[in-house]
Design a protein around this motif. Structure first.
Motif, short mmCIF file in Angstrom:
data_model
loop_
_atom_site.label_atom_id
_atom_site.label_comp_id
_atom_site.label_asym_id
_atom_site.label_seq_id
_atom_site.Cartn_x
_atom_site.Cartn_y
_atom_site.Cartn_z
N GLY A 137 0.81 -1.22 0.00
CA GLY A 137 0.00 0.00 0.00
C GLY A 137 0.83 1.26 0.00
O GLY A 137 0.32 2.34 -0.30
N GLU A 142 -3.54 2.12 -5.86
CA GLU A 142 -4.76 1.51 -5.34
C GLU A 142 -5.67 1.11 -6.49
O GLU A 142 -5.77 1.81 -7.51
CB GLU A 142 -5.49 2.47 -4.40
N PRO A 147 -11.35 -0.36 -2.53
CA PRO A 147 -10.56 0.29 -1.46
C PRO A 147 -9.80 -0.74 -0.62
O PRO A 147 -10.32 -1.82 -0.30
CB PRO A 147 -11.63 1.00 -0.61
N GLY A 148 -8.56 -0.39 -0.30
CA GLY A 148 -7.74 -1.29 0.51
C GLY A 148 -6.95 -2.30 -0.30
O GLY A 148 -6.14 -3.03 0.27
N HIS A 150 -4.33 -3.00 -3.70
CA HIS A 150 -3.35 -2.31 -4.55
C HIS A 150 -2.89 -3.25 -5.65
O HIS A 150 -2.72 -4.46 -5.43
CB HIS A 150 -2.18 -1.82 -3.71
N SER A 173 -4.37 -8.14 -7.55
CA SER A 173 -4.68 -7.11 -6.54
C SER A 173 -4.40 -7.68 -5.15
O SER A 173 -4.86 -8.78 -4.81
CB SER A 173 -6.15 -6.68 -6.64
N ALA A 176 -3.48 -3.91 1.20
CA ALA A 176 -2.46 -2.88 1.40
C ALA A 176 -1.36 -3.29 2.36
O ALA A 176 -0.22 -2.84 2.25
CB ALA A 176 -3.11 -1.59 1.88
#
Length: 329
Positions: A137, A142, A147-148, A150, A173, A176
């Motif tokens: 993260g 991102e 969200p959360g 990366h 993906s 983070a």
């Protein structure tokens, strides 16, 4: 009739004339019998005293009144002087009241700010707060709409196989707080690319609280596939391929049929992926294992993730998102 009972006022009056009695009091005068000798003497004494003039009584009354007036005035003065600290204390309390209200408001605002900060820290921790520069993260972009998470994308210079042009890039993906772990030359195939005959590890990411993610590649020639750039369907069926590659997923022994919880085949962007969920007690990275498998050039590419029971309970949803995000480019 009983003799008249005289009060002290009667004795002080100038017109008072005491009544004389004979030596033997009447039998019916029970009141005199009940009095002691000293009390009787006190009652008889005014009878022998001389009468006091009216003007003298008035003078005495005036002097008594003057003394009483002075006494009461001194009491009032002392009362007023003693009440002065109370009034000043009341004034001080009234003056201090706004400061007390201000202090209470300040304490309340500080409490609210502290609660907000704690809530923010809790939300950041649950969303994957980054407090280490080695966490993905801190340096990876991102993922849009996630969200959360990366995005890690392996470029042409990222690994020995990519540098040797034996493999096409891929992406995944990651949460983070995950960190990239070093991969030794023996595991990465740095000594044999581009002609490695065994399975090698491209990259590895870990989080002690969540699990371990790896990308492993196996040459299709090891699986007795001679066709150039085969698809995953060319390599084998979803069941047959698992029997061949399951030791690479678990890091130990092959998977038994009863350890397979689910398997599926999905097609994304024109490419087929085989996905597996395994419950493998002898796996190196933990009881729970997920995998997404496809092909890239002449390699079978495996994205695999292992987690212990505790890690699985805490982050099952995120772990499944990681595997579902894997793509060969």
């Amino acid at each position: 009739r009983h003799p008249p009972i005289h009060t002290r006022a009667h004795f002080l009056s100038p017109s008072f004339r005491p009544v004389t009695h004979d030596a033997t009091p009447p039998v019916h005068d029970t009141m005199m019998h009940t009095l002691s000798a000293s009390s009787a003497a006190a009652l008889v004494r005014p009878a022998t005293a001389t009468a006091t003039p009216r003007n003298a009584v008035k003078g005495q009354s005036r002097s008594v009144f003057a003394k009483n007036a002075k006494h009461f005035s001194s009491i009032q003065v002392r009362a007023s002087s003693s009440s002065t600290p109370a009034s000043s204390s009341a004034n001080d309390a009234a003056a201090a009241e706004p400061a007390l209200v201000l202090n209470r408001r300040r304490a309340l605002s500080q409490s609210v700010a502290l609660a907000a900060a704690l809530a923010s820290q809790s939300l950041n921790a649950s969303a994957g707060a980054v407090d280490d520069s080695k966490m993905v993260g801190a340096y990876l972009p991102e993922v849009v709409g996630e969200p959360g998470f990366h995005l890690f994308e392996a470029t042409r210079t990222r690994t020995p196989a990519l540098r040797a042009l034996a493999l096409d890039p891929y992406k995944v993906s990651l949460p983070a707080q995950w960190k990239e772990a070093p991969v030794s030359n023996a595991r990465s195939g740095n000594y044999c690319q581009p002609r490695c005959d065994e399975a090698t590890t491209e990259v590895e990411f870990t989080d002690p609280r969540a699990g371990t993610f790896q990308i492993i590649i196996i040459p299709t020639t090891k699986l007795l596939i001679s066709k150039a750039d085969p698809t995953i369907e060319d390599v084998g069926t979803i069941e047959g391929l698992l029997n061949a590659i399951s030791p690479s997923i678990t890091g130990s022994v092959a998977v038994e049929p009863e350890e397979v919880l689910s398997m599926d085949s999905v097609k994304l962007d024109g490419r087929t992926y085989y996905t597996y969920e395994l419950l493998t007690p002898f796996a190196l990275s933990g009881l729970h294992n997920l995998a997404a498998v496809s092909t890239s050039r002449n390699y079978v590419v495996i994205a695999t993730l292992g987690a212990t029971e505790n890690q699985w309970k805490k982050g099952e949803e995120n772990l499944k998102k990681v595997i579902a995000s894997f793509r060969c480019l």
